[in-house]
Design a protein around this motif. Structure first.
Motif, PDB file in Angstrom:
ATOM      1  N   VAL B 242     -61.687  14.979  10.539  1.00 12.89           N
ATOM      2  CA  VAL B 242     -61.924  13.564  10.826  1.00 12.89           C
ATOM      3  C   VAL B 242     -62.888  13.374  11.999  1.00 12.89           C
ATOM      4  CG1 VAL B 242     -59.798  13.455  12.205  1.00 12.89           C
ATOM      5  CG2 VAL B 242     -60.799  11.364  11.309  1.00 12.89           C
ATOM      6  N   VAL B 243     -62.787  14.215  13.030  1.00 14.64           N
ATOM      7  CA  VAL B 243     -63.687  14.082  14.186  1.00 14.64           C
ATOM      8  C   VAL B 243     -65.116  14.426  13.778  1.00 14.64           C
ATOM      9  CG1 VAL B 243     -64.166  14.866  16.532  1.00 14.64           C
ATOM     10  CG2 VAL B 243     -61.800  14.678  15.750  1.00 14.64           C
ATOM     11  N   SER B 244     -65.234  15.421  12.926  1.00 10.61           N
ATOM     12  CA  SER B 244     -66.538  15.813  12.419  1.00 10.61           C
ATOM     13  C   SER B 244     -67.183  14.660  11.663  1.00 10.61           C
ATOM     14  CB  SER B 244     -66.359  17.002  11.475  1.00 10.61           C
ATOM     15  OG  SER B 244     -67.270  18.008  11.765  1.00 10.61           O
ATOM     16  N   ARG B 245     -66.406  14.073  10.772  1.00  8.58           N
ATOM     17  CA  ARG B 245     -66.949  13.001   9.932  1.00  8.58           C
ATOM     18  C   ARG B 245     -67.354  11.787  10.752  1.00  8.58           C
ATOM     19  NH1 ARG B 245     -62.787  13.979   6.541  1.00  8.58           N
ATOM     20  NH2 ARG B 245     -61.689  12.098   7.184  1.00  8.58           N
ATOM     21  N   LEU B 247     -67.709  11.471  14.141  1.00 13.81           N
ATOM     22  CA  LEU B 247     -68.488  11.601  15.375  1.00 13.81           C
ATOM     23  C   LEU B 247     -69.510  12.741  15.310  1.00 13.81           C
ATOM     24  CD1 LEU B 247     -68.899  10.865  18.425  1.00 13.81           C
ATOM     25  CD2 LEU B 247     -67.125  12.562  18.922  1.00 13.81           C
ATOM     26  N   ASN B 248     -69.004  13.971  15.173  1.00 13.41           N
ATOM     27  CA  ASN B 248     -69.875  15.136  15.354  1.00 13.41           C
ATOM     28  C   ASN B 248     -71.089  15.145  14.436  1.00 13.41           C
ATOM     29  OD1 ASN B 248     -67.830  15.784  17.048  1.00 13.41           O
ATOM     30  ND2 ASN B 248     -67.195  17.645  15.998  1.00 13.41           N
ATOM     31  N   ARG B 249     -70.855  14.902  13.135  1.00 10.91           N
ATOM     32  CA  ARG B 249     -71.955  15.013  12.177  1.00 10.91           C
ATOM     33  C   ARG B 249     -73.044  13.986  12.442  1.00 10.91           C
ATOM     34  NH1 ARG B 249     -72.396  19.883   9.612  1.00 10.91           N
ATOM     35  NH2 ARG B 249     -70.420  20.447   8.649  1.00 10.91           N
ATOM     36  N   LYS B 250     -72.638  12.818  12.906  1.00  9.92           N
ATOM     37  CA  LYS B 250     -73.631  11.773  13.168  1.00  9.92           C
ATOM     38  C   LYS B 250     -74.624  12.243  14.230  1.00  9.92           C
ATOM     39  CE  LYS B 250     -70.425   7.988  12.132  1.00  9.92           C
ATOM     40  NZ  LYS B 250     -70.673   7.840  10.694  1.00  9.92           N
ATOM     41  N   ILE B 251     -74.102  12.976  15.211  1.00 15.50           N
ATOM     42  CA  ILE B 251     -74.984  13.454  16.284  1.00 15.50           C
ATOM     43  C   ILE B 251     -75.672  14.756  15.880  1.00 15.50           C
ATOM     44  CG2 ILE B 251     -75.090  14.057  18.728  1.00 15.50           C
ATOM     45  CD1 ILE B 251     -72.446  12.488  19.058  1.00 15.50           C
ATOM     46  N   SER B 252     -74.893  15.679  15.304  1.00 14.28           N
ATOM     47  CA  SER B 252     -75.468  16.998  15.012  1.00 14.28           C
ATOM     48  C   SER B 252     -76.603  16.901  13.993  1.00 14.28           C
ATOM     49  CB  SER B 252     -74.386  17.959  14.515  1.00 14.28           C
ATOM     50  OG  SER B 252     -73.881  17.551  13.262  1.00 14.28           O
ATOM     51  N   THR B 253     -76.461  16.018  13.000  1.00 18.28           N
ATOM     52  CA  THR B 253     -77.542  15.930  12.008  1.00 18.28           C
ATOM     53  C   THR B 253     -78.813  15.382  12.650  1.00 18.28           C
ATOM     54  OG1 THR B 253     -76.633  13.802  11.304  1.00 18.28           O
ATOM     55  CG2 THR B 253     -76.084  15.713   9.964  1.00 18.28           C
ATOM     56  N   ARG B 254     -78.653  14.504  13.636  1.00 21.06           N
ATOM     57  CA  ARG B 254     -79.845  14.020  14.335  1.00 21.06           C
ATOM     58  C   ARG B 254     -80.513  15.147  15.108  1.00 21.06           C
ATOM     59  NH1 ARG B 254     -78.229   7.843  16.132  1.00 21.06           N
ATOM     60  NH2 ARG B 254     -77.305   7.573  14.079  1.00 21.06           N
ATOM     61  N   ILE B 255     -79.683  15.945  15.768  1.00 18.68           N
ATOM     62  CA  ILE B 255     -80.244  17.088  16.506  1.00 18.68           C
ATOM     63  C   ILE B 255     -80.927  18.045  15.525  1.00 18.68           C
ATOM     64  CG2 ILE B 255     -79.659  19.084  17.934  1.00 18.68           C
ATOM     65  CD1 ILE B 255     -77.273  17.415  19.010  1.00 18.68           C
ATOM     66  N   SER B 256     -80.245  18.313  14.415  1.00 14.85           N
ATOM     67  CA  SER B 256     -80.806  19.248  13.434  1.00 14.85           C
ATOM     68  C   SER B 256     -82.134  18.744  12.884  1.00 14.85           C
ATOM     69  CB  SER B 256     -79.823  19.460  12.281  1.00 14.85           C
ATOM     70  OG  SER B 256     -78.670  20.121  12.742  1.00 14.85           O
TER      71      SER B 256
END
Lengths: 436, 436
Positions: B242-245, B247-256
């Motif tokens: 749930v945290v990934s979905r 919060l994390n993915r929203k930021i990590s995909t931008r970084i990626s």
């Protein structure tokens, strides 16, 4: 695939406890039950059993097979006192239009043989399982010899002069075998091997080497005992470490051969060993030498008993993926507890902070060994490659803990564990990098 | 299987940075490169690319494909200004006798689509990938609509009145498509969809629904941006917590999406994140609130960056089993270090022995989550079942550590971790017992 089992003969060379050879007990099951259950493990559900001598006893003992989760059809061979070609031929109208395994009711074998056999390319005729390691044969003069050239059977018989393998009594057949038997009988040759010789002449009999697998032709009381020894030996795993091979398995298989007659499940053994492991860990907690030493001895006991659940599961045809999973997970908890308690107990006495670092490294390395293996097998969908490695399997780790506990060298023990296990994890990662 | 890619058109609706639409850059690759590399991921090595408008630029940009580990053959379509049926037809003598993927140089897609497509039953004619979720279509008026009835294509066209899906521009074809195009052109209809309409009339065109996969038809600058958003969104994993979905993915995909243009490998990112994790753990060691709080923030950073290696690997077509393995193993070491250091640092201050027990339970549970998963996947040779579970995935665990560190509640944090993780391990074991 269906299976045809020949259980019509008398077995005169075996002094019987039961009066029927195929019903003789062998590690918790009758010989015939073992043949059926091994075959079921290869996915076969439909059985034809040819009975003759005291056939009623066989039917009474096995019933319709429901008890084993299979279906058994019985075929009576009135001419069972003649050659065994008649017994095979009795199944002609049931099986002449399909492929089937042809098995002997008194020949034990590893179910993997049938799995491999059914996956191999087979263009009809008869595929004969053969053993080329003749030194493995218990009674070579009595064995059915074959001459194999480039997988083709060139000759078969007990008294052929030139031979390089032995017929294991395990076959993959098509209906051609029945024609061959009929022709052979018409010429006064009523043994199965004579029909195979006929097929071989037409180049319709091929050999399938099973030299690396367990199989055994039970014939006399002496070789019944030898068969038990070999079957117990076949319970070892290709992943066994050096302590397992040289010590643990020798004891655990003996224990398993006793336990197999009792009503105890492999999973129950896993849980029992888990609690013994927790006991050992709690002894380490005190930090006192006597307790640590006692704990060390119990750890070695855990290491030995750890083999029993898998062995019993194999012996009783109770192998399950869940059982293997449960065993693995419980082992990991014990692994971690042992190292954590050893660290805590000793630190309580010496109070050296470095101990924590070494203990943590040992714990991570130990779990790392198991984790990298499982993770590799999940990623590559194949068993981890066997080869040169740093000895850090569980049997070795528990042996080191036992030694260290007896010698009261907790720090050194943890340091050795930390180095061996983490070095092996690193070695694996470097190795696997190459395989992509 | 071979692939035929149509890259002959002009793409007038896209205001171009490059002068050729299929060479437009998109997250580190040109559109056409992405089509080729996605197709290669599905196992295709032999490509036919039909060029027309500024075809020389395409040839210069891609060469013979060696750079991508494939072989590219170019086919010139002099009539590229006419309907795209001519472009497909130009490949007739190369492909009329086999099955092939027919793809558009400006249609992006997930390589899984081709894998599924090649595994599906296909009795010739043309298999058209379709999307039935019409709300996903960016520019519905311009989309190629289809009417699908029970997997059969009944109508196709931009302006058909009744439709329930959209043609995704991804096809599995046999030589029949060329005959259909020839007949269609003879009747003055030179677009590919008109030939498919002809096949549909003979019931030789079937639909293959790909609604759950990523695909995108790049047409205008606005939908180029939308395509980027959707592709980044498609990088999430079905296992995300749930945290990934949220919060994390929203930021990590931008970084990626930034990192994809740099020369940095997924494995290098895994190592970088590992060292940041070690840094966070070492901050926990002190036991001082300020350090712990700072460590907690860094832990959340680790959790976010943890997604980047996998995302970059997908975006750059660099996915490897070793990469996934390395990421997993490094993560486990960080997991263990974080909990061990948190325990040690806090114990150093409060001196409560119970803390050790809770810390050990949290450590074992955390590793148990990862171990049970890997072990299940190795035993059952399939991904672990998704379904109701106790939230104890890594994103959740690291989030709890971050919160606990900021609130200076180390004991409670470890206790919550210990309960959640071990409860989930037990839940899994009970659940899996049923699946045998």
């Amino acid at each position: 695939m269906k299976a045809l089992i020949i259980a019509a003969g008398k077995g005169e060379r075996l002094e019987l406890v039961n009066s029927t050879k195929v019903l003789e007990r062998f590690l918790g099951f009758s010989l015939l039950e073992r043949v059926i259950l091994s075959t079921r493990e290869a996915g076969v559900k439909e059985f034809y059993i040819v009975i003759g001598h005291r056939g009623d006893e066989v039917v009474t003992a096995l019933g319709d097979g429901t008890r084993f989760g299979v279906h058994i059809n019985y075929i009576k061979n009135e001419q069972w006192e003649k050659g065994n070609g008649h017994s095979v031929l009795a199944a002609k109208d049931k099986l002449e239009h399909e492929r089937f395994f042809l098995l002997m009711g008194d020949h034990l074998f590893d179910s993997n043989i049938l799995k491999l056999l059914s996956e191999t390319e087979f263009s009809g005729g008869c595929l004969v399982c053969t053993e080329k390691n003749l030194s493995k044969i218990f009674d070579l003069p009595e064995a059915m010899k074959v001459l194999v050239e480039d997988s083709h059977i060139r000759a078969i018989g007990k008294d052929i002069g030139k031979f390089n393998a032995v017929d294991c009594g395990i076959f993959l057949c098509t209906g051609e075998i029945f024609d061959a038997i009929e022709k052979s009988i018409a010429n006064g040759r009523d043994e199965l091997f004579q029909a195979i010789a006929l097929l071989a002449k037409r180049d319709r009999a091929k050999a399938f080497d099973i030299s690396s697998s367990f199989w055994f032709d039970i014939d006399t009381p002496r070789n019944l005992n030898e068969a038990k020894k070999r079957m117990l030996k076949s319970l070892t795993s290709r992943d066994d470490g050096v302590v397992s091979r040289l010590l643990n398995r020798k004891i655990s298989t003996r224990i398993s051969s006793r336990l197999v007659n009792r009503n105890i499940s492999p999973n129950a053994i896993s849980w029992m060993v888990f609690f013994i492991g927790v006991l050992a860990a709690s002894l380490f907690l005190s930090g006192e030498y006597l307790f640590i030493a006692l704990g060390g001895l119990i750890v070695q006991l855990v290491s030995i008993l750890d083999g029993c659940d898998g062995e019993i599961a194999k012996l009783k045809f109770l192998r399950s993926r869940y059982g293997a999973l449960l065993d693995s997970v419980l082992d990991r908890y014990v692994d971690a507890l042992l190292i954590a308690c050893l660290t805590y107990g000793y630190w309580h006495i010496v109070g050296d902070g470095l101990l924590w670092l070494v203990g943590l490294a040992a714990l991570m390395g130990s779990l790392g060994i198991s984790y990298t293996r499982a993770r590799y097998e999940s990623a590559f969908a194949s068993p981890i490659p066997v080869g040169r490695s740093i000895p850090a399997t569980r049997d070795v780790r528990l042996f080191i803990i036992m030694l260290g506990a007896l010698l009261n060298q907790v720090f050194v023990t943890l340091a050795i564990l930390a180095i061996l296990t983490n070095a092996e994890v690193i070695r694996r990662m470097i190795n696997w990098k190459k395989s992509g």
